[in-house]
Design a protein around this motif. Structure first.
Motif, PDB file in Angstrom:
ATOM      1  N   SER A   1      51.026  40.737  47.892  1.00 38.15           N
ATOM      2  CA  SER A   1      49.716  40.490  47.470  1.00 38.15           C
ATOM      3  C   SER A   1      48.884  39.996  48.566  1.00 38.15           C
ATOM      4  CB  SER A   1      49.345  39.910  46.425  1.00 38.15           C
ATOM      5  OG  SER A   1      48.167  39.334  46.048  1.00 38.15           O
ATOM      6  N   PRO A   2      47.536  40.108  49.197  1.00 40.87           N
ATOM      7  CA  PRO A   2      46.996  39.340  50.172  1.00 40.87           C
ATOM      8  C   PRO A   2      46.406  38.096  49.540  1.00 40.87           C
ATOM      9  CG  PRO A   2      45.614  41.230  49.728  1.00 40.87           C
ATOM     10  CD  PRO A   2      47.069  41.418  48.657  1.00 40.87           C
ATOM     11  N   CYS A   3      46.502  37.907  48.279  1.00 43.32           N
ATOM     12  CA  CYS A   3      45.771  36.805  47.604  1.00 43.32           C
ATOM     13  C   CYS A   3      46.583  35.389  47.948  1.00 43.32           C
ATOM     14  CB  CYS A   3      45.382  36.998  46.365  1.00 43.32           C
ATOM     15  SG  CYS A   3      44.170  38.156  45.900  1.00 43.32           S
ATOM     16  N   GLY A   4      45.876  34.329  47.619  1.00 43.06           N
ATOM     17  CA  GLY A   4      46.727  33.075  47.703  1.00 43.06           C
ATOM     18  C   GLY A   4      47.641  33.029  46.625  1.00 43.06           C
ATOM     19  N   ASP A   5      47.102  33.105  45.527  1.00 46.53           N
ATOM     20  CA  ASP A   5      48.014  33.449  44.225  1.00 46.53           C
ATOM     21  C   ASP A   5      48.427  34.875  44.071  1.00 46.53           C
ATOM     22  OD1 ASP A   5      49.146  33.629  41.842  1.00 46.53           O
ATOM     23  OD2 ASP A   5      47.646  32.673  40.712  1.00 46.53           O
TER      24      ASP A   5
END
Length: 242
Positions: free
Chosen positions: A86-90
């Motif tokens: 996933s490219p998200c921080g979370d």
């Protein structure tokens, strides 16, 4: 495939130990700026175009997304599966991108292509959403006349709006393909049941702008991820069929 599954399950164990839960609040519904002709009520037949998910440090803050709840958890508190791609921080949040059709079609199916997978196990369907990376393998979604996991005939997706803008419908045909396997991710399930964490499809619809939000959860029944639950949020603009 066995190596990938082993790596995936190992990651789940580590995540459960590290996190013990997750209380991240789901993203709020977004707005679009493309007015369309819209029905005042009744069934909506056309394409629910998908706004791409937008990542921030805490996860997806706008647009469409997918998350997966670990077995034994619940959609409100998790624990959620972290996806290292996933490219998200979370990384428990997976932003979704629209496919070549722009989004979810109602009144017709968007079936998987033949073959469904490439030689590496990546799902190649790209009409509803663009394939998304999940533990080094692309997953994709489609709606098929016969659910590929259960073998049960399912109707094309239907969504209806009430006079006050409330959306509800039948997405029992929605299926996810990943690493040579299929997982029904619709609601209700083929046959009409709502097992475990599975919730009805609900949402809101702006009859003036055509903007919508759509939410549901779907617990996996059977297979290597039995009792895991997909959390789905779509938002964007509805365009009626011509």
């Amino acid at each position: 495939m066995i190596r990938r599954l082993a790596a995936f399950l190992t990651a789940l164990v580590l995540a459960a130990v590290a996190c013990g839960g997750d209380d991240v609040t789901p993203a709020a519904g977004g707005q679009t700026d493309a007015p369309t002709a819209a029905a005042a009520g009744g069934e909506l037949v056309g394409v629910f175009a998908i706004d791409p998910g937008v990542c921030a440090d805490a996860g997806v803050t706008a647009g469409s997304y997918f998350r997966m709840v670990q077995s034994g958890g619940n959609p409100a508190d998790g624990p959620f599966v972290p996806n290292g791609d996933s490219p998200c921080g979370d990384q428990t949040w997976v932003p979704l991108e629209p496919g070549s059709d722009g989004g979810l079609a109602t009144g017709r199916h968007q079936p998987f292509p033949d073959p469904v997978f490439d030689d590496a196990g990546n799902a190649v369907a790209a009409a509803l959403t663009a394939p998304a990376r999940w533990f080094a393998v692309d997953f994709a979604v489609g709606t098929n006349p016969v659910d590929p996991q259960t073998g049960i005939e399912v109707p094309p997706p239907t969504l209806s709006v009430s006079a006050d803008g409330h959306l509800e419908g039948d997405l029992s045909a929605l299926s996810a393909a990943w690493n040579g396997q299929f997982f029904n991710q619709g609601s209700p399930k083929p046959g009409g049941d709502l097992p475990g964490n599975t919730t009805p499809v609900i949402g809101d619809y702006d009859t003036a702008m055509g903007a919508y939000t759509l939410n549901w959860t779907s617990q996996i029944v059977g297979g290597p991820f039995d009792n895991f639950t997909g959390v789905w949020h779509l938002e964007g603009t509805f365009t009626p069929a011509g």
